[in-house]
Design a protein around this motif. Structure first.
Motif, short mmCIF file in Angstrom:
data_model
loop_
_atom_site.label_atom_id
_atom_site.label_comp_id
_atom_site.label_asym_id
_atom_site.label_seq_id
_atom_site.Cartn_x
_atom_site.Cartn_y
_atom_site.Cartn_z
N GLN A 102 27.22 -42.08 79.61
CA GLN A 102 27.54 -42.96 78.49
C GLN A 102 27.26 -44.42 78.82
N MET B 163 24.54 -46.81 77.03
CA MET B 163 24.91 -48.09 76.43
C MET B 163 24.00 -49.20 76.95
N ASN C 50 20.74 -48.94 75.17
CA ASN C 50 20.85 -49.37 73.77
C ASN C 50 21.22 -50.84 73.61
N LEU D 174 23.85 -52.75 74.62
CA LEU D 174 25.20 -53.26 74.45
C LEU D 174 25.51 -54.27 75.55
N THR E 120 31.17 -55.16 76.65
CA THR E 120 31.42 -53.98 75.82
C THR E 120 31.30 -52.70 76.65
N GLN F 263 34.42 -50.22 77.16
CA GLN F 263 34.30 -48.86 76.63
C GLN F 263 34.38 -47.83 77.75
N GLU G 91 34.60 -45.22 70.52
CA GLU G 91 34.09 -46.11 69.48
C GLU G 91 32.58 -46.27 69.60
N HIS G 92 32.11 -46.45 70.84
CA HIS G 92 30.67 -46.56 71.09
C HIS G 92 30.23 -45.30 71.81
N TYR G 93 29.88 -44.28 71.04
CA TYR G 93 29.45 -43.02 71.67
C TYR G 93 27.96 -42.85 71.50
N MET G 94 27.28 -42.55 72.58
CA MET G 94 25.84 -42.36 72.57
C MET G 94 25.52 -40.87 72.69
#
Length: 293
Positions: free
Chosen positions: A131, A135, A138, A140, A144, A148, A285-288
């Motif tokens: 994860q 992130m 992507n 982030l 964050t 996370q 909340e921030h799931y990939m």
């Protein structure tokens, strides 16, 4: 740029090694009073061979210099660092890293560096690492990803079992009397991780029963988050891992799965012939999403 660092308490597989760029920090495996860097100076297969001879490996935390070398290399490339560590209740590695990183940040305030306690390791640590790596891919922010990942660590569940009680007896987690009785009665330990480390959750008679119990707990535990990545780790028992993977996919057809080898550090605690399932008990909340099996 952000670099993720994991140690050998976190499981890996070929998918992770091919898909992501990250730094690997080995703990030490001690066999016959000789130290070997896990997966660099000794392979998991070699550790298993010693274990088959009845030799109980010991482990020690990371070398501070090895972490310092990684930090210096990353700083030279203008990379910030997030290090995901084996559980502080299993190894002294987190404390060593936390102390070193605190001093490093004071000396190099221009660089962002954080260490995160995985609150476990193995396949659960792999979920954290994947994860975090996604992130980073992507885009982030550093803050964050750190926030996370720390939240994620609190919501990963551990369900694993061993083929026999022998290594738990050797490690002092189960008495010799219980171990002998368990062998005769085909008793399998059901283990999990809590605030104290690895614990025996219960003892279950027969492999099929414990597999069904694990699948029920996983199915209940994921709740509505039934399309997530679930990892299955094993200790020299790919056949059992594949069997458990098929059971997971039958019960939860929308999940993605990854099979991983349990690292030598945790294998030293658990012994040969173990298999476990690791998952999130709620959607971050921030799931990939990972779509590759």
């Amino acid at each position: 740029m952000i670099k993720i660092v994991i140690d050998s308490g976190i499981d890996q597989n070929d998918f992770m090694k091919k898909e992501y760029e990250y730094e690997f920090l080995p703990l030490s495996v001690i066999i016959k009073d000789k130290d070997y860097l896990d997966q660099k100076e000794i392979s998991l297969k070699q550790v298993h061979e010693y274990m088959k001879q009845g030799i109980l490996p010991k482990t020690s935390q990371i070398s501070p210099q090895s972490l310092l070398d990684i930090l210096n290399d990353c700083r030279s490339r203008n990379e910030d660092v997030i290090y995901i560590s084996i559980y502080s209740q299993i190894s002294g590695t987190f404390q060593v890293a936390h102390s070193l990183i605190s001093e490093y940040k004071t000396n190099h305030p221009e660089m962002k560096v954080e260490v995160i306690d995985s609150l476990g390791g193995a396949g659960g640590g792999a979920l954290l690492a994947i994860q975090a790596l996604e992130m980073v891919k992507n885009g982030l922010s550093f803050e964050t990803i750190v926030e996370q990942t720390r939240k994620n660590a609190k919501h990963i569940k551990y369900n694993f079992t061993l083929n026999n009680l022998n290594w738990l007896v050797k490690g002092g987690r189960v008495s010799k009397v219980a171990g002998a009785a368990g062998t005769v009665l085909n008793i399998k330990p059901y283990l999990t991780v809590d605030h104290t480390g690895i614990i025996v959750k219960k003892l279950v008679r027969g492999q099929e029963r414990i597999y069904k119990k694990i699948i029920k707990d996983v199915t209940d535990g994921v709740g509505t988050f039934d399309d997530q990545l679930i990892t299955i780790s094993h200790v020299n028992d790919l056949e059992s891992a594949q069997k458990l993977e098929n059971m997971v996919k039958t019960a939860l057809p929308k999940v993605t799965t990854q099979i991983l080898d349990l690292g030598a550090v945790l294998a030293a605690h658990l012994g040969i012939g173990g298999v476990g399932v690791f998952y999130f008990d709620e959607k971050p909340e921030h799931y990939m999403y990972i779509n590759k099996n």
